[in-house]
Design a protein around this motif. Structure first.
Motif, PDB file in Angstrom:
ATOM      1  N   ARG A 229       0.808  -1.216   0.000  1.00 25.00           N
ATOM      2  CA  ARG A 229       0.000   0.000   0.000  1.00 25.00           C
ATOM      3  C   ARG A 229       0.849   1.278   0.000  1.00 25.00           C
ATOM      4  N   GLY A 230       0.343   2.295  -0.673  1.00 22.15           N
ATOM      5  CA  GLY A 230       0.984   3.604  -0.658  1.00 22.15           C
ATOM      6  C   GLY A 230       0.868   4.265   0.705  1.00 22.15           C
ATOM      7  N   GLY A 231       1.752   5.200   0.990  1.00 19.57           N
ATOM      8  CA  GLY A 231       1.770   5.881   2.278  1.00 19.57           C
ATOM      9  C   GLY A 231       0.523   6.711   2.530  1.00 19.57           C
ATOM     10  N   GLU A 232       0.255   6.978   3.797  1.00 24.56           N
ATOM     11  CA  GLU A 232      -0.978   7.646   4.217  1.00 24.56           C
ATOM     12  C   GLU A 232      -1.189   8.994   3.524  1.00 24.56           C
ATOM     13  N   ASN A 233      -0.134   9.773   3.385  1.00 24.10           N
ATOM     14  CA  ASN A 233      -0.256  11.108   2.791  1.00 24.10           C
ATOM     15  C   ASN A 233       0.637  11.285   1.564  1.00 24.10           C
ATOM     16  N   ASP A 234       0.910  10.186   0.884  1.00 25.36           N
ATOM     17  CA  ASP A 234       1.752  10.219  -0.310  1.00 25.36           C
ATOM     18  C   ASP A 234       0.914  10.692  -1.497  1.00 25.36           C
ATOM     19  N   TRP A 235       1.185  11.906  -1.988  1.00 30.50           N
ATOM     20  CA  TRP A 235       0.414  12.457  -3.105  1.00 30.50           C
ATOM     21  C   TRP A 235       0.757  11.784  -4.425  1.00 30.50           C
ATOM     22  N   PRO A 260       8.228   3.614   6.908  1.00 34.59           N
ATOM     23  CA  PRO A 260       7.340   4.593   7.546  1.00 34.59           C
ATOM     24  C   PRO A 260       6.307   5.149   6.568  1.00 34.59           C
ATOM     25  N   GLU A 261       5.142   5.508   7.083  1.00 33.40           N
ATOM     26  CA  GLU A 261       4.076   6.039   6.242  1.00 33.40           C
ATOM     27  C   GLU A 261       4.515   7.278   5.462  1.00 33.40           C
ATOM     28  N   ASP A 262       5.437   8.050   6.020  1.00 32.41           N
ATOM     29  CA  ASP A 262       5.866   9.289   5.361  1.00 32.41           C
ATOM     30  C   ASP A 262       7.228   9.154   4.691  1.00 32.41           C
ATOM     31  N   ALA A 263       7.645   7.929   4.392  1.00 29.26           N
ATOM     32  CA  ALA A 263       8.983   7.701   3.833  1.00 29.26           C
ATOM     33  C   ALA A 263       9.189   8.466   2.528  1.00 29.26           C
ATOM     34  N   TRP A 264       8.191   8.450   1.653  1.00 28.75           N
ATOM     35  CA  TRP A 264       8.342   9.118   0.355  1.00 28.75           C
ATOM     36  C   TRP A 264       8.468  10.631   0.528  1.00 28.75           C
ATOM     37  N   GLU A 265       7.637  11.199   1.400  1.00 31.94           N
ATOM     38  CA  GLU A 265       7.687  12.647   1.612  1.00 31.94           C
ATOM     39  C   GLU A 265       9.028  13.084   2.191  1.00 31.94           C
ATOM     40  N   ARG A 266       9.524  12.320   3.184  1.00 31.71           N
ATOM     41  CA  ARG A 266      10.798  12.701   3.800  1.00 31.71           C
ATOM     42  C   ARG A 266      11.946  12.562   2.805  1.00 31.71           C
ATOM     43  N   ALA A 267      11.925  11.510   1.981  1.00 30.85           N
ATOM     44  CA  ALA A 267      12.968  11.335   0.973  1.00 30.85           C
ATOM     45  C   ALA A 267      12.905  12.447  -0.056  1.00 30.85           C
ATOM     46  N   GLY A 268      11.683  12.849  -0.436  1.00 34.37           N
ATOM     47  CA  GLY A 268      11.518  13.941  -1.386  1.00 34.37           C
ATOM     48  C   GLY A 268      12.061  15.248  -0.854  1.00 34.37           C
TER      49      GLY A 268
END
Length: 298
Positions: A229-235, A260-268
């Motif tokens: 599944r994609g992260g909770e707030n991953d746009w 983590p649910e926000d892994a993509w946002e933090r990496a971005g």
């Protein structure tokens, strides 16, 4: 004629649909896994190889490949969408290697490529695993604006030579000098027709959960499928899209992300703050290895 790319140990090339595709196979024994990253990133993008090596340790062989327009492979422009072109390329690569049916894995754009390959060429797929699935208005428009629009603007303003000023194609030339002439040999009008078709795939439409793919095509996926599944707030890879794909692939398994649910946002954020110099978008992917190996072992 310009020389092609400088290959490293283990890398090989195969001519597919008029262009050379660079690939390598990790591991000596076990079923073959075809692993595909996202975007127009190469097989050598940071974060991908650690996952591949973990899968090799789990008893599999792993095919890493530079899709057309990625890494050291030749640039190519044809097909209903870029993902359709990639799916056809992977099918022909796996078939020519005599390796089908195999296991297909992919994240982000590689997830779309992997699903489309399974839809169009189910005979070469044994199991399917996908994560970071792109969808939604924002995610789709970002891709169209990033991967297609710059080339359209360049050619409309400067002719086909304008492609040489697009940073992405300059990178492809640096990695594979033969790509310069391949770009210059393109017909401007035909190229623009293809680009408009590819751009249209990223325009969100009713009945297309993932860009450029009618929902009814999901009926063609009948192999065991794991969806992370994609992260909770991953746009870019919305949770909603993962849930919809899970509904569309009958009998599929959906699990929460192992990162983590926000892994993509933090990496971005880290990538942006470094000015694009610190690529870490796929660093967490290796954390999916235990879940993938568990699923494949069942």
């Amino acid at each position: 004629m310009s020389e092609g790319p400088a290959l490293t140990a283990g890398e090989q090339t195969m001519a597919i649909n008029g262009g050379n595709v660079v690939y390598e196979i990790l591991g000596e024994t076990g079923d073959l896994i075809a692993l595909t990253p996202g975007g127009r990133f190469s097989k050598d993008i940071p974060g991908l190889r650690p996952l591949a090596e973990a899968l090799v340790e789990g008893g599999y062989r792993v095919l890493l490949w530079d899709r057309p327009n990625c890494g050291k492979s030749d640039v190519q422009f044809y097909g209903q969408s870029e993902s359709h072109m990639r799916a056809e390329t992977l099918y022909k690569l796996v078939t020519a290697l005599g390796e089908g049916p195999c296991i297909i894995l992919g994240g982000s754009g590689g997830a779309r490529d992997s699903m489309l390959t399974t839809m169009l060429y189910p005979e070469i797929v044994r199991k399917l695993v996908v994560w970071n699935i792109v969808g939604g208005v924002y995610g789709s428009f970002v891709l169209g604006g990033h991967y297609v629009t710059p080339s359209i603007l360049a050619v409309r303003g400067l002719g086909i030579e304008g492609l040489l000023s697009v940073p992405e194609w300059r990178e492809r030339i640096e990695q594979n000098p033969a790509n310069r002439q391949r770009l210059l040999d393109l017909d401007a009008d035909e190229f623009l027709k293809v680009m408009l078709r590819w751009l249209n795939a990223f325009v969100p439409k009713p009945g297309q959960t993932i860009p450029g793919v009618p929902d009814e095509m999901f009926d063609n996926i009948t192999v065991p499928t794991l969806i992370i599944r994609g992260g909770e707030n991953d746009w870019d890879h919305p949770k909603r899209t993962s849930l919809e794909v899970h509904c569309l692939i009958k009998g599929s398994t959906l699990i929460d992300p192992p990162w983590p649910e926000d892994a993509w946002e933090r990496a971005g954020e880290k990538f942006a703050q470094s000015g694009g110099k610190t690529f870490c978008l796929f660093d967490t992917w290796v954390q999916a290895a235990p879940a993938i190996l568990d699923f494949l072992g069942k």
